[in-house]
Design an enzyme around this catalytic site. Structure first.
Site, PDB file in Angstrom:
ATOM      1  N   LYS A  80      -5.933   2.915  16.368  1.00  0.00           N
ATOM      2  CA  LYS A  80      -5.364   2.587  15.062  1.00  0.00           C
ATOM      3  C   LYS A  80      -5.526   1.097  14.763  1.00  0.00           C
ATOM      4  CE  LYS A  80      -0.938   3.348  12.630  1.00  0.00           C
ATOM      5  NZ  LYS A  80       0.413   3.936  12.797  1.00  0.00           N
ATOM      6  N   SER A 155       1.760   6.267   8.996  1.00  0.00           N
ATOM      7  CA  SER A 155       0.707   5.263   8.869  1.00  0.00           C
ATOM      8  C   SER A 155      -0.528   5.567   9.724  1.00  0.00           C
ATOM      9  CB  SER A 155       1.266   3.891   9.249  1.00  0.00           C
ATOM     10  OG  SER A 155       1.745   3.885  10.590  1.00  0.00           O
ATOM     11  N   SER A 179       5.347   8.010  11.623  1.00  0.00           N
ATOM     12  CA  SER A 179       4.002   7.533  11.294  1.00  0.00           C
ATOM     13  C   SER A 179       2.867   8.280  11.973  1.00  0.00           C
ATOM     14  CB  SER A 179       3.873   6.038  11.609  1.00  0.00           C
ATOM     15  OG  SER A 179       4.470   5.272  10.592  1.00  0.00           O
TER      16      SER A 179
END
Length: 476
Positions: A80, A155, A179
Site C-alpha cells: 500500500k 483506504s 480501511s
C-alpha cells in the site's frame, strides 16, 4: 499452465507450484506485468510499479534452495502506498510526498521479503489513507471492477481491486476504521485486520499507535492465513510486536474447527444499515447453523464508539500530521485538515474520557467472547456507492455528522482491539458484492480464520475472480 490459469490460481496454489519448481518467481512477474498492462488502465489500482526491483530480488532469491525461500517462496506482493519500500516512490496519496523515495523499507516490508515476497507495485490509497474512498490528487481515483462507476472503498482500495482483477495473488493493506475490511466488502475479496502487535511495523510518530494496523488481503480465507504467517512475528524495532505462534495460521484455517455459538448483529446498536445489506448478511450468518453452531442476535455494548473514535482518531491525526498542516495546508484535502484541527483542539479531559471509554468497550467485548466464539455483522453498511461521492453522507434515512461516522460498524471493533475479517457473503440486486464482518476475541486470529473458512465453505459464494472490469452498461 497458461497465463489465464495462473492469474486465477489461489496464492496457496501458486506457492505450491513455486516449491515444486513448476513455475519460477520470474515467470510470475511476467504474468503480472502483462495482466497490469491489460487491466489497470480501467481501474487504477497499482499506479507505481517496480518490476526491475522485483526481478533483481527474484534473481537473488532463486540462488537459494527452494526450501529456504520462505513462506511465500517468491510470490509477488504489492504494498500500500502509505508504507515505505526502499528505492520506490511512496506518496501517501499526497502532493506533499509525490516525489518521496525512501532509502529504507518499513519493518513490515523487510519481514515479507525475508519470507519470500517480491515487491513489484504500490497500491493506490486516499491521501494519508484518510476516508473510505480511494482517490487522491497524485494518482486519481481507483474504480470498483464490479462496476467502474462505483467506489472501491478505502483506504486499501488499490489492494482490493488488484486482487479482484488478477493483478495480485496477495496484497498488503492497513486498517483503522475499516480501511481493509471496507474495500474487501466492496470488491468481493477477504481482508483481515489482526490483533494489536500481530504484525510488526516501523513506529512513526507514536510507539503505541494502535488504531491503525497492517494486515493481509487475498481472494480467500486460506490465502489470507498464508500471508498472515508471512507477516507475523516479533521484531525489536516494534516494541508492541508479538512472538510468532507455535502453529501456523494456515493450519488453523484448514483445521475445520467449528464455532459452537455465534452472535449476529445488523448494526451493533450504533448505526443505520441499508436493509438489503442487513438481509444479505443476516442470511449468511444464519447459515452457520448448517455447521452445527447456535446463532443468536446480540452484541456487546458499543454505545460510546462514535465519541471515543472521533477523539482518538483526531488525536492521532494531530500527532502524526500537525506539522504537515502548519507547513503544507494548501496541499491537503479538506477532510484531513478538519481531522487534524479537531485533534489540535482536544483537551486532556477529552482524551482521558476517550481512553477510559476504549478500555471499557474492550473489557465488555472480552466478556462477550466468554459466551460467543464469534461476532458477525455487516462489514460495511451500504453497497458500493457512486465514485463521485467523497463519502457516505446518509444511510436508511439517517444523515451522518461527519465523513467517517458511516464507518462505525468497523471502527467499534477497532476500539475493542479485536481481530476482524471481511468475508464475501452475497450480492445485492445490482450484482455488487457484500462482505460479512467476522470478529473474534483479541489474540484469537486462529479461531477467527477457522470459523471464517467453515462459513466460506458453507456459503460457497466466492465471486469469479479475477474479473475483467465492468462498466454500468454490463448491468452490474
Amino acid at each position: 499452465m497458461n497465463q489465464q490459469e495462473l492469474i486465477r490460481e489461489s496464492a496457496c496454489g501458486i506457492v505450491k507450484k513455486l516449491t515444486r519448481g513448476e513455475v519460477t518467481p520470474l515467470d510470475l512477474l511476467d504474468v503480472l506485468e502483462k495482466r497490469i498492462s491489460d487491466v489497470d488502465g480501467e481501474v487504477n489500482a497499482l499506479p507505481t510499479l517496480c518490476f526491475d526491483r522485483a526481478r533483481q530480488s527474484a534473481t537473488e532469491l532463486m540462488k537459494k534452495p527452494i526450501a529456504e525461500r520462505g513462506h511465500l517462496a517468491g510470490l509477488p506482493v504489492p504494498i500500500k502506498d502509505l508504507t515505505d519500500v526502499s528505492g520506490v516512490r511512496n506518496t501517501l496519496g499526497s502532493p506533499i510526498f509525490q516525489d518521496n523515495i525512501p532509502a529504507r523499507s518499513d519493518i513490515l516490508v523487510e519481514r515479507l521479503e525475508e519470507n519470500g515476497a517480491l515487491i513489484y507495485a504500490k497500491s493506490n490509497t486516499p491521501e494519508f489513507g484518510s476516508g473510505a474512498n480511494t482517490f487522491n490528487e497524485v494518482f486519481g481515483a481507483t474504480l470498483n471492477p464490479w462496476d467502474t462507476s462505483r467506489s472501491a472503498a478505502g483506504s486499501s482500495g488499490g489492494a482490493a481491486v488488484a486482487l479482484a482483477t488478477g493483478m495480485a495473488w496477495l496484497a498488503h493493506g492497513s486498517d483503522m476504521g475499516g480501511s481493509l475490511r471496507n474495500p474487501a466488502s466492496f470488491c468481493g475479496i477477504v481482508g483481515l485486520r489482526p490483533s494489536i502487535g500481530r504484525v510488526a511495523r516501523t513506529p512513526k510518530s507514536k510507539v503505541d499507535a494502535t488504531l491503525g494496523l497492517p494486515g493481509p488481503m487475498a481472494r480467500n480465507v486460506e490465502d489470507v492465513a498464508l500471508m498472515l504467517d508471512a507477516m507475523s512475528g516479533q521484531h525489536p524495532g516494534d516494541p508492541l510486536s508479538l512472538p510468532k505462534l507455535a502453529n501456523s495460521f494456515l493450519s488453523a484455517a484448514r483445521s475445520g474447527k467449528k464455532p459452537r455459538r455465534v452472535a449476529y448483529s445488523p448494526d451493533l446498536g450504533i448505526t443505520p444499515v441499508d436493509p438489503q445489506v442487513a438481509a444479505i448478511t443476516r442470511a449468511a450468518a444464519e447459515r452457520f447453523e448448517e455447521a452445527g453452531a447456535i446463532v443468536e442476535e446480540t452484541h456487546p455494548d458499543f454505545a460510546e464508539a462514535h465519541e471515543c473514535f472521533h477523539v482518538l482518531r483526531a488525536f492521532d491525526y494531530a500527532i502524526e500530521m500537525g506539522v504537515l498542516l502548519r507547513k503544507h495546508r494548501e496541499l491537503m484535502k479538506p477532510e484531513v485538515i478538519w481531522n487534524i484541527e479537531e485533534g489540535l483542539r482536544l483537551t486532556v479531559e477529552q482524551i482521558e474520557r476517550a481512553e477510559i471509554q476504549r478500555v471499557a468497550m474492550s473489557a465488555r467485548a472480552v466478556q462477550f467472547f466468554e459466551t460467543y466464539d464469534l461476532l458477525l455483522t455487516p462489514a460495511t453498511i451500504v453497497e458500493p456507492f457512486a465514485i463521485q461521492n467523497r463519502y457516505v453522507s446518509e444511510c436508511a434515512g439517517k444523515t451522518f455528522d461527519n465523513y467517517v461516522q458511516w464507518l462505525g460498524i468497523a471502527y467499534a471493533i477497532t476500539l475493542a482491539c479485536c481481530p476482524a475479517l471481511s468475508l464475501p457473503c452475497g450480492f445485492t440486486e445490482s450484482g455488487l458484492p457484500v462482505g460479512l464482518q467476522i470478529v473474534a476475541s483479541p489474540g484469537c486470529e486462529a479461531q477467527l480464520l477457522a470459523g471464517a473458512k467453515v462459513l466460506e465453505d458453507v456459503l460457497d459464494v466466492r465471486p469469479t475472480t479475477p474479473i475483467d472490469p465492468r462498466g454500468t452498461e454490463s448491468g452490474c
